[in-house]
Design an enzyme around this catalytic site. Structure first.
Site, PDB file in Angstrom:
ATOM      1  N   GLU A 169      10.573  -3.303   1.635  1.00 13.03           N
ATOM      2  CA  GLU A 169       9.283  -3.860   2.060  1.00 13.03           C
ATOM      3  C   GLU A 169       9.278  -5.382   2.215  1.00 13.03           C
ATOM      4  O   GLU A 169       8.228  -6.012   2.217  1.00 13.03           O
ATOM      5  CB  GLU A 169       8.157  -3.438   1.116  1.00 13.03           C
ATOM      6  N   TYR A 171      10.494  -7.662   0.145  1.00 12.39           N
ATOM      7  CA  TYR A 171      10.450  -8.427  -1.095  1.00 12.39           C
ATOM      8  C   TYR A 171      11.791  -9.130  -1.347  1.00 12.39           C
ATOM      9  O   TYR A 171      12.700  -9.093  -0.518  1.00 12.39           O
ATOM     10  CB  TYR A 171      10.074  -7.518  -2.263  1.00 12.39           C
ATOM     11  N   ARG A 219      15.243   1.395  -4.464  1.00  9.56           N
ATOM     12  CA  ARG A 219      14.402   1.574  -3.281  1.00  9.56           C
ATOM     13  C   ARG A 219      14.933   0.682  -2.167  1.00  9.56           C
ATOM     14  O   ARG A 219      14.866  -0.549  -2.245  1.00  9.56           O
ATOM     15  CB  ARG A 219      12.947   1.246  -3.587  1.00  9.56           C
ATOM     16  N   HIS A 257       6.181  -6.073   4.778  1.00 15.52           N
ATOM     17  CA  HIS A 257       4.733  -6.302   4.758  1.00 15.52           C
ATOM     18  C   HIS A 257       4.266  -7.145   5.947  1.00 15.52           C
ATOM     19  O   HIS A 257       3.095  -7.081   6.321  1.00 15.52           O
ATOM     20  CB  HIS A 257       4.318  -6.967   3.442  1.00 15.52           C
ATOM     21  N   GLN A 344      -9.200   2.514   2.142  1.00 11.49           N
ATOM     22  CA  GLN A 344     -10.411   1.759   1.831  1.00 11.49           C
ATOM     23  C   GLN A 344     -10.554   1.422   0.356  1.00 11.49           C
ATOM     24  O   GLN A 344     -11.020   0.332   0.009  1.00 11.49           O
ATOM     25  CB  GLN A 344     -11.643   2.534   2.299  1.00 11.49           C
TER      26      GLN A 344
END
Length: 688
Positions: A169, A171, A219, A257, A344
């Protein structure tokens, strides 16, 4: 009851190193905000234990920083000391008592951090962070590797079954592995082996120090979805090196991201990125986990049975239903409360510093709060009027608590405004929510009266001890000359498929409903589409269409997995209008709004802000923008100008000296808000 053999692969055990999992489900890591909330450890223990009781095979915590530089922000969770570790002991203890397994994620945010100590592979800032990272020195990188290992040791001290090393992601670790963010010239930069040195050393040293008994998961970024991301062959090489270094299992992440391709929102087809996990699965011998938009046991079973992965990661689906696995084991998938990927109450709450919960399951993350509510009283006769989101949530919760519930609905079916959402392309997941409520109505024996609009007098004489008014909203009609012109239709008539729009459409109102209407119009064929030839692309399935539109390359040929976007065929001209002078769409969901806007822009949506509406006539919509008169020559004007509460029944009851409980849109008619409606309906019923 259906036989439990519906999902034989999903529910079969899996060996991961020294550990045997009871099934092949992973509740993947997600930041819940509980880590820093009041009663943090107690709340997390209750949260994870509930999912362990529900059958989750393995769970991963949200990320914990191994040193101060690694934190996402100054309040982020960390695991630096033995005191930190000892404080976390109740979490794995509660999970183990419930029959589950849990590992802790070790996370360094790198250039994504929001602290003054920001540091990373290089001084290359992220486009989503205004802060510029400091380039870490070589000795500091080696020291950070030791901090990773020390954090893993502390996790084991706390009683966790192992750790997940977060390497995807975008990082910290991911930033070292690609040239996009790594311009170093030392032993951690340059060649592929050098750029992979950081993750490989972390895994190798962690395995050495923890021994064979600890579950060690890595991961990996299976698909970066950014320019300058990793080529497929480098991802495979890293996976093989991680396997050789001692990992028990490889979990897959998709998209940095900062990627401009949605990966977990409702616009992403289910299991769209399984191909990325499959590539790794066929290159290593240890188990591989598929992730992203897997939200039903049927889809999970399909992935596993095909051999694309050995295990599936489902983070938010376990927010939506803690008993996901138990219900699958019982052969009752229709009773699962399915994640609709709305984001949400999970991601959007986290981004605004609120502990996460779930739109379809208000109990998620609030387990202690709900458990501390008073137990149900003696069974009461309850009438709920309105089978929209609020009424359905109230009715089924009251019935679960032992009350005798009668549900009235004026329409031909349940769902209310949820049925409008279901019509919007990409929001078909709302079908699952309506299915779930329908199942619960049957399971709890709730008397459902459709096409029934009881009067206040009938309710007063019905012997009900509680009357709940959930009659919803009525669309607001703005005062515009010509608002009743034949060109004008309301959003409810359009999305309810009672009326059709022409080829040139103006949409009045740029809130969430206005954007949904634009999505509907720019994806659905115009009224006279039957006269058009069917295009060759009409048969392309949802996944292929998604990859084409968003520019995702599945061929392994391009670094980062990107290719040019291909705009879909445009069959309408749609202009979205709003009175406010600000840019339309600013109030959409933080984690999904950008994707909705980008997709509509690709389809040619036009927007106009700061409008004053003058009149609607045969020529079209007359308005003023910045003081200048304009005419939009349109065939149809769709009105999305808000709603009024439909609470006349409540007023009638009060005139009979009966004080009803008013919930949902009947209580407050803001933007159609299923999150508030379901939460309110549930909580009101918890008071009976």
């Amino acid at each position: 009851m259906q036989a439990p053999t519906l999902f034989p692969t999903l529910l079969s055990p899996l060996r991961l190193g020294a550990h045997t999992l009871r099934n092949r489900t992973l509740m993947g890591s997600m930041h819940t905000g509980l880590e820093t909330a009041d009663r943090a450890v107690e709340r997390m223990a209750a949260f994870y234990a509930e999912r362990a009781r529900g059958g989750a095979g393995l769970m991963v915590t949200g990320g914990y920083a191994m040193n101060e530089v690694a934190r996402l922000d100054d309040d982020g969770p960390d695991l630096f000391t033995t005191a930190h570790a000892d404080a976390l002991r109740p979490i794995p203890q509660a999970v183990h008592a419930a029959g589950g397994k849990i590992i802790l994620q070790v996370l360094h945010t790198g250039r994504y951090g929001k602290t003054a100590q920001l540091a990373g592979a290089s001084s290359i800032p992220s486009p989503i962070n205004r802060r510029v990272p400091r380039t870490m020195g070589t000795a500091e990188v080696w020291a950070t590797i030791e901090d990773y290992v020390r954090c893993a040791e502390l996790a084991m001290r706390a009683g966790f079954d192992g750790v997940e090393v977060m390497g995807s992601e975008g990082y910290f670790i991911n930033q070292f592995t690609v040239t996009r963010t790594n311009d170093r010239v030392d032993e951690f930069g340059g060649s592929v082996d050098n750029r992979h040195r950081l993750p490989v050393e972390i895994v190798r040293r962690t395995r050495q120090r923890l021994g064979a008994g600890a579950l060690l998961m890595y991961r990996i970024s299976a698909l970066d979805l950014v320019d300058g991301g990793a080529p497929a062959d480098e991802i495979i090489a890293l996976a093989q090196a991680i396997e050789a270094a001692g990992a028990d299992v490889i979990n897959t992440g998709v998209g940095w991201h900062e990627a401009r391709v949605p990966t977990i929102a409702y616009v992403v087809p289910r299991a769209a990125f399984r191909f990325a996990a499959a590539r790794i699965k066929h290159a290593v011998k240890i188990p591989v986990i598929a992730s992203n938009r897997i939200n039903t046991p049927g889809m999970a079973e399909q992935i596993l049975a095909s051999g694309d992965a050995d295990m599936v990661s489902m983070a938010r689906p376990f927010l939506a239903d803690a008993d996901f696995v138990r219900k699958a084991e019982q052969g009752c998938p229709d009773s699962i409360n399915t994640c609709i990927a709305c984001n949400q109450a999970c991601l959007d709450f986290i981004f605004t510093k609120r502990p996460a919960t779930c739109l379809v399951n208000p109990r998620a993350g609030r387990e202690l709060e709900f458990d501390e509510m008073p137990p149900p009283g003696a069974p009461r006769r309850v009438a709920v009027i309105g089978a929209g989101a609020a009424g359905l949530a109230c009715a089924v919760t009251a019935a679960e608590r032992g009350h005798i519930v009668t549900l009235f609905e004026a329409a031909e079916d349940i769902g209310g405004q949820l049925n409008l959402a279901r019509a919007v392309p990409g929001k078909q997941e709302f079908d699952e929510l309506v299915r779930y409520f329908r199942t619960r109505l049957t399971q709890h024996g709730i008397q459902l009266n459709l096409r029934c609009r009881p009067s206040a007098v009938e309710l007063a004489n019905g012997g009900y001890e509680k009357i709940v008014v959930a009659t919803g909203v009525t669309p607001f009609e703005p005062e515009i000359e010509g608002i009743r012109h034949a060109k004008v239709i309301g959003y409810a008539d359009l999305l309810g498929l009672r009326k059709q729009a022409g080829r040139r459409v103006a949409v009045i109102g740029a809130g969430g409903i206005g954007f949904d209407v634009a999505e509907f119009l720019l994806n659905a064929p115009p009224a006279d589409a039957a006269t058009q030839a069917v295009s060759d692309g009409a048969a392309i399935d949802a996944v292929d269409g998604f990859f084409s539109e968003w520019g995702v390359d599945t061929s392994s040929e391009t670094p980062g997995g990107l290719k040019p976007q291909q705009a879909p065929a445009i069959t309408r001209e749609v202009t979205l209008l709003q009175r406010r002078p600000e840019k339309p769409g600013r109030r959409l969901g933080l984690s999904t709004g950008w994707a909705l806007r980008a997709g509509l822009e690709l389809r040619g949506l036009k927007t106009i802000s700061g409008c004053t509406y003058e009149r609607i006539d045969d020529a079209g919509l007359h308005l003023h923008v910045d003081g200048q008169a304009r005419l939009l020559e349109v065939d149809t004007v769709v009105v999305c100008a808000g709603q009024d509460s439909n609470n006349g029944l409540a007023a009638d009851l009060r005139r009979l000296s009966i004080e009803p409980l008013v919930i949902g849109g009947a209580d407050r008619a803001a933007e159609l808000d299923a999150l508030r409606a379901i939460d309110q309906g549930t909580r009101v019923a918890m008071e009976f």
